[in-house]
Scaffold this active site. Structure first.
Site, PDB file in Angstrom:
ATOM      1  N   SER A 327       0.797  -1.236   0.000  1.00 22.81           N
ATOM      2  CA  SER A 327       0.000   0.000   0.000  1.00 22.81           C
ATOM      3  C   SER A 327       0.823   1.277   0.000  1.00 22.81           C
ATOM      4  CB  SER A 327      -0.949   0.000   1.201  1.00 22.81           C
ATOM      5  OG  SER A 327      -1.935  -1.010   1.029  1.00 22.81           O
ATOM      6  N   ASP A 351     -17.563   1.887  -1.013  1.00 25.39           N
ATOM      7  CA  ASP A 351     -16.762   0.667  -0.849  1.00 25.39           C
ATOM      8  C   ASP A 351     -17.552  -0.398  -0.096  1.00 25.39           C
ATOM      9  OD1 ASP A 351     -14.853  -1.277  -0.400  1.00 25.39           O
ATOM     10  OD2 ASP A 351     -13.875  -0.179   1.230  1.00 25.39           O
ATOM     11  N   ASP A 364     -11.263  -6.176   0.017  1.00 23.76           N
ATOM     12  CA  ASP A 364     -10.607  -5.154   0.816  1.00 23.76           C
ATOM     13  C   ASP A 364     -10.185  -5.790   2.135  1.00 23.76           C
ATOM     14  OD1 ASP A 364     -10.807  -1.784   0.740  1.00 23.76           O
ATOM     15  OD2 ASP A 364     -10.344  -2.708   2.675  1.00 23.76           O
ATOM     16  N   HIS A 370     -15.205   0.376   3.650  1.00 26.77           N
ATOM     17  CA  HIS A 370     -14.950   1.642   4.340  1.00 26.77           C
ATOM     18  C   HIS A 370     -16.067   2.665   4.118  1.00 26.77           C
ATOM     19  CE1 HIS A 370     -10.903  -0.125   4.036  1.00 26.77           C
ATOM     20  NE2 HIS A 370     -10.597   0.590   5.107  1.00 26.77           N
ATOM     21  N   CYS A 383      -7.681   2.180   1.673  1.00 27.64           N
ATOM     22  CA  CYS A 383      -8.812   1.458   1.089  1.00 27.64           C
ATOM     23  C   CYS A 383      -8.397   0.774  -0.216  1.00 27.64           C
ATOM     24  CB  CYS A 383      -9.968   2.432   0.837  1.00 27.64           C
ATOM     25  SG  CYS A 383     -11.365   1.686  -0.023  1.00 27.64           S
TER      26      CYS A 383
END
Length: 634
Positions: A327, A351, A364, A370, A383
């Site tokens: 990430s 999401d 996710d 989220h 996210c």
């Protein structure tokens, strides 16, 4: 009577014989005189030179090798003189018997014998090879008293390289070693053979190798008159050697030490860079090694231990290790989306906790998702779904093109050897990488994984820190360098290594500000908040977790084999408004970036900005409970 000669006849015969003998003698003396004339007059210059060469021997004077120091003057590599006991195998009738006899005078360990055998395999029989280095004064005295018993064995005063900091910074400094055949070929190719006469060692790794020409210096020569036995009688003339230049680094050794101690017994890498110059403040690869082991020729046991270790201490993970960025890739993806117009900061998605593509569920890390996510929340809360969709909208070609602008997939050009180019995935790359046509096809699902820093993505920590520093500098990319200036050992003059801007990426200030604000949010309220709680400065960061082994929806626990756990990553720069340091850190199999990598980054920034030394920051077991999906949790 016939046969009787008169006295007159005898005299005449004698005179004729005498004349012939005189002519013969005259001819001989003439030939001898002609030869003398030829040798002493006609060939005077030639034989005079030969005689002078036999009378005078040119002895090389080996230069002092230059020092290597950090930015504060702390010495990382230096020289000292000591006596060494050396054997020339071709001059020794019985090598084993000679070594046994020497053992009674000098302490010769089994490792010394093994090292000598290794050197003999790599060297020529007429070369002088060390059997013991760094003799004590008592050992020197004992050998000199018995010297006549050991033809082919010599006591020599030599300069030795020493690395006083030992393991700290060893991957940067590197080490020297005895010159082998490959080194000789390199020296001959550079047409520098004369400068290495009398030199036994050469840089083998790190800065010792990269800056060999600067560090070595220029060999001098001493004209020595010798007798018929080749023994020196007197010195006639001396051309002094020019010592090698000193290297003063951008590196802060204390910062380097803070980082290496922060890792503890874990594996990983960290690179810290000055965004406004490209100067490398710390370049850490752990575990490390002791470069002093290599100076005299590493013992086979030590080499086997280093070479066969499952932790691979000889690999420079910061330069050569290529890892998925996880990430930590997301801020660059978001910036690429802004630059290309694929997203605006306020544009949001809903999401649900997954993204469907081609019948595959890309999950996710947060079950249930989220909720409503704009660009700020996508970075602060990491996210995955946001970036799955973004990658699909951008397409692999645009992703590869934009990420290439930040240096991903290319060598940075740092002034040390061994850098890997990493892997910036694209359809063209895949065609080059695989041979079978069915393997060369690019699939849309592969693009989705690329968006969260997984899939074929693989970059070095140097590349990740370099890209982070570029963002911190507002899009100005500087060439990373370790050497701040080169100092002449002769007159103390300095040759500065000026910052080299590679390029300026055309990024709008408002786009940089969006990413900066989001990364500040990571350390204030997002995945990095726990590690940076109470920090008296404002920093920007991003956690990352790179999947090593798919758990297929299962949770992490302490039962998972340590080397199958995810890699933990973190990128940061600070102070956020006027950055003076940018970094990237990776803890191999560390679990989550927030738990393992972020505390190390906090220790670095605390020391660099505040001068605060960490008391003990080793995190808890990285196998702590947490979720892991196709995009592992932070």
């Amino acid at each position: 009577m016939k046969g009787i000669r008169t006295p007159e006849q005898e005299v005449a015969r004698f005179r004729s014989r005498l004349a012939v003998a005189g002519v013969v003698a005259l001819v001989c003396f003439g030939l001898l005189a002609a030869r003398f004339f030829y040798l002493q007059v006609m060939r005077f210059d030639y034989y005079s030179t030969r005689a002078e060469d036999n009378r005078i021997s040119l002895v090389p004077v080996v230069p002092n090798r230059g020092l290597i120091m950090d930015r504060n003057g702390t010495v990382l590599a230096r020289n000292y003189s000591a006596y060494t006991l050396e054997i020339t195998p071709s001059k020794v009738a019985d090598l084993e018997a000679t070594i046994e006899a020497l053992s009674a005078l000098v302490d010769i360990q089994p490792k010394d014998r093994k090292r000598l055998k290794k050197l003999m395999d790599e060297s020529k029989s007429f070369e002088s090879l060390p059997i013991r280095n760094r003799l004590s004064d008592e050992e020197v005295a004992r050998f000199i008293a018995q010297r006549y018993r050991f033809p082919g064995v010599e006591l020599k005063a030599r300069l030795f390289r020493d690395y006083p900091m030992g393991r700290f910074g060893s991957h940067i400094v590197g080490y020297i070693g005895r010159i082998n055949d490959r080194d000789l070929e390199r020296i001959e190719d550079s047409e520098d053979t004369a400068n290495y006469r009398g030199t036994d060692h050469i840089g083998k790794a790190g800065l010792e190798k990269s800056y060999e020409r600067e560090l070595h210096g220029a060999t001098g020569f001493e004209e020595v008159e010798v007798d018929s036995g080749g023994r020196a009688v007197r010195a006639l003339r001396r051309t002094p050697a020019t010592p090698g230049n000193n290297l003063v680094l951008t590196l802060d050794l204390k910062l380097q030490e803070v980082v290496e101690k922060a890792f503890g017994n874990r594996r990983g890498a960290l690179v810290a860079i000055e965004p406004g110059s490209g100067g490398v403040l710390a370049l850490v690869s752990v575990p490390t090694f002791d470069p002093n082991l290599f100076v005299d020729g590493i013992a086979p046991q030590d080499w086997d231990e280093l070479n066969n270790s499952p932790d691979h201490p000889m690999v420079n993970r910061a330069l050569n290790g290529a890892y998925p960025p996880g990430s930590t890739f997301k801020p660059f993806m978001a910036l690429a989306a802004l630059m290309s117009g694929k997203r605006t900061p306020a544009q949001a998605i809903s999401d649900p906790g997954y993204f469907d593509f081609g019948g595959h569920h890309f999950r996710d890390d947060k079950v249930g998702g989220h909720g409503t996510v704009d660009m700020y929340r996508s970075i602060v809360h990491s996210c995955d779904t946001y970036y799955y969709r973004l990658a699909n909208d951008m397409g692999i070609d645009l992703i590869a093109q934009t990420m290439g602008e930040f240096g991903f997939g290319s060598k940075t050009g740092i002034d040390i050897e061994g850098e890997s180019s990493g892997i910036l995935p694209s359809p063209e790359w895949k065609k080059r990488r695989f041979k079978k046509p069915e393997q060369q096809k690019w699939f849309g699902g592969e693009t989705i994984s690329i968006g969260i820093g997984q899939g074929y993505n693989a970059y070095t920590m140097l590349q990740l820190a370099h890209a982070t520093a570029t963002v911190a500098a507002g899009g100005v990319m500087f060439k990373p360098h370790l050497v701040k200036y080169i100092e002449s050992a002769s007159d103390g003059s300095r040759r500065m290594i000026e910052p080299q801007p590679i390029k300026t990426i055309p990024i709008k200030p408002e786009h940089i500000e969006t990413i900066r604000r989001s990364m500040v949010g990571v350390n204030r309220e997002g995945t990095g908040a726990r590690a940076f709680a109470g920090a008296p400065y404002v920093s920007a960061g991003k956690t990352g977790t790179a999947q090593v082994y798919s758990l297929k929806g299962a949770k992490y626990s302490s039962r998972i084999t340590e080397r199958l756990r995810d890699h933990a990553l973190f990128i940061a720069f600070a102070p956020a408004d006027k950055p003076t340091i940018a970094l990237a850190v990776l803890v191999e199999n560390g679990g989550f970036g927030a738990e393992s990598a972020a505390p190390i980054a906090r220790a670095v920034l605390d020391y660099y900005l505040l001068g605060k030394l960490p008391a003990g920051i080793a995190p808890e077991d990285p196998g702590a409970e947490g979720n892991s999906g196709d995009g592992a949790g932070e």
